[in-house]
Design a protein around this motif. Sequence first.
Motif, PDB file in Angstrom:
ATOM      1  N   ALA A 100       0.852  -1.181   0.000  1.00 30.88           N
ATOM      2  CA  ALA A 100       0.000   0.000   0.000  1.00 30.88           C
ATOM      3  C   ALA A 100       0.892   1.237   0.000  1.00 30.88           C
ATOM      4  O   ALA A 100       1.754   1.382   0.859  1.00 30.88           O
ATOM      5  CB  ALA A 100      -0.895   0.006   1.226  1.00 30.88           C
ATOM      6  N   VAL A 101       0.689   2.095  -0.966  1.00 31.30           N
ATOM      7  CA  VAL A 101       1.429   3.351  -1.032  1.00 31.30           C
ATOM      8  C   VAL A 101       0.459   4.443  -0.578  1.00 31.30           C
ATOM      9  O   VAL A 101      -0.594   4.633  -1.182  1.00 31.30           O
ATOM     10  CB  VAL A 101       1.961   3.618  -2.451  1.00 31.30           C
ATOM     11  CG1 VAL A 101       2.713   4.937  -2.503  1.00 31.30           C
ATOM     12  CG2 VAL A 101       2.859   2.460  -2.902  1.00 31.30           C
ATOM     13  N   VAL A 102       0.814   5.104   0.512  1.00 35.94           N
ATOM     14  CA  VAL A 102      -0.076   6.097   1.109  1.00 35.94           C
ATOM     15  C   VAL A 102       0.685   7.400   1.344  1.00 35.94           C
ATOM     16  O   VAL A 102       1.908   7.423   1.400  1.00 35.94           O
ATOM     17  CB  VAL A 102      -0.693   5.598   2.433  1.00 35.94           C
ATOM     18  CG1 VAL A 102      -1.493   4.322   2.223  1.00 35.94           C
ATOM     19  CG2 VAL A 102       0.366   5.395   3.495  1.00 35.94           C
ATOM     20  N   GLY A 103      -0.087   8.444   1.496  1.00 31.33           N
ATOM     21  CA  GLY A 103       0.489   9.745   1.797  1.00 31.33           C
ATOM     22  C   GLY A 103      -0.468  10.831   1.373  1.00 31.33           C
ATOM     23  O   GLY A 103      -1.470  10.571   0.701  1.00 31.33           O
ATOM     24  N   PRO A 104      -0.165  12.041   1.745  1.00 34.16           N
ATOM     25  CA  PRO A 104      -1.062  13.157   1.441  1.00 34.16           C
ATOM     26  C   PRO A 104      -1.100  13.473  -0.049  1.00 34.16           C
ATOM     27  O   PRO A 104      -0.199  13.104  -0.806  1.00 34.16           O
ATOM     28  CB  PRO A 104      -0.467  14.314   2.242  1.00 34.16           C
ATOM     29  CG  PRO A 104       0.965  13.957   2.426  1.00 34.16           C
ATOM     30  CD  PRO A 104       1.021  12.462   2.494  1.00 34.16           C
ATOM     31  N   SER A 105      -2.139  14.174  -0.444  1.00 34.69           N
ATOM     32  CA  SER A 105      -2.253  14.638  -1.825  1.00 34.69           C
ATOM     33  C   SER A 105      -1.020  15.456  -2.195  1.00 34.69           C
ATOM     34  O   SER A 105      -0.570  16.291  -1.416  1.00 34.69           O
ATOM     35  CB  SER A 105      -3.502  15.511  -1.991  1.00 34.69           C
ATOM     36  OG  SER A 105      -4.661  14.757  -1.739  1.00 34.69           O
TER      37      SER A 105
END
Length: 182
Positions: free
Chosen positions: A8-13
Amino acid sequence: MTLATVIAVVGPSGVGKDSVMEALAARGDDLQLVRRVITRPAGEDGEVFARATEAEFDAGLAAGDFLLNWDAHGMRYGIPAAIHDQRRQARGLLVNLSRSVLLDAQELFGDFVVVSLTASPEVLAARLDTRARESVEDRQRRLDRARLKLPEGLRRVIEVDNSGALDQTIETILSRLQCESA
């Protein structure tokens, strides 16, 4: 048969999730992209995704076509159940997930790693300005959400700053994933 690790690659816009995922998949390390289904309006592009109307999304939910789904930024997102077939064909699957479904994904997939991308507030703001997809209010809401933390209970998290060169970010992620699997 060994199933692929779900990454899963996550982070803010604006942190560069799509660019990072595409670069990782292009490296030839047998990492594949999972294409999300999104109710993004026609004319709005960005990542490679399958566009669905609200009615199509509802029909997919009713038919059990999604393993995970969530609402964010006025749109609905779904991870197709076909990800199970894709797990048999790759070493790793790269999927852009919301922080809100990470614990569900961890339980669902078992072999699961979170790559949490960060960047300085200035970099995030500049990238959002460049892509020019949001109103000023939406842009500010996305920047405010950048401070949200990952949920407690995630077992495998790799945090990487993506404020600099994409190549460096990719090398860091690949190195850290190698350590995770060793």
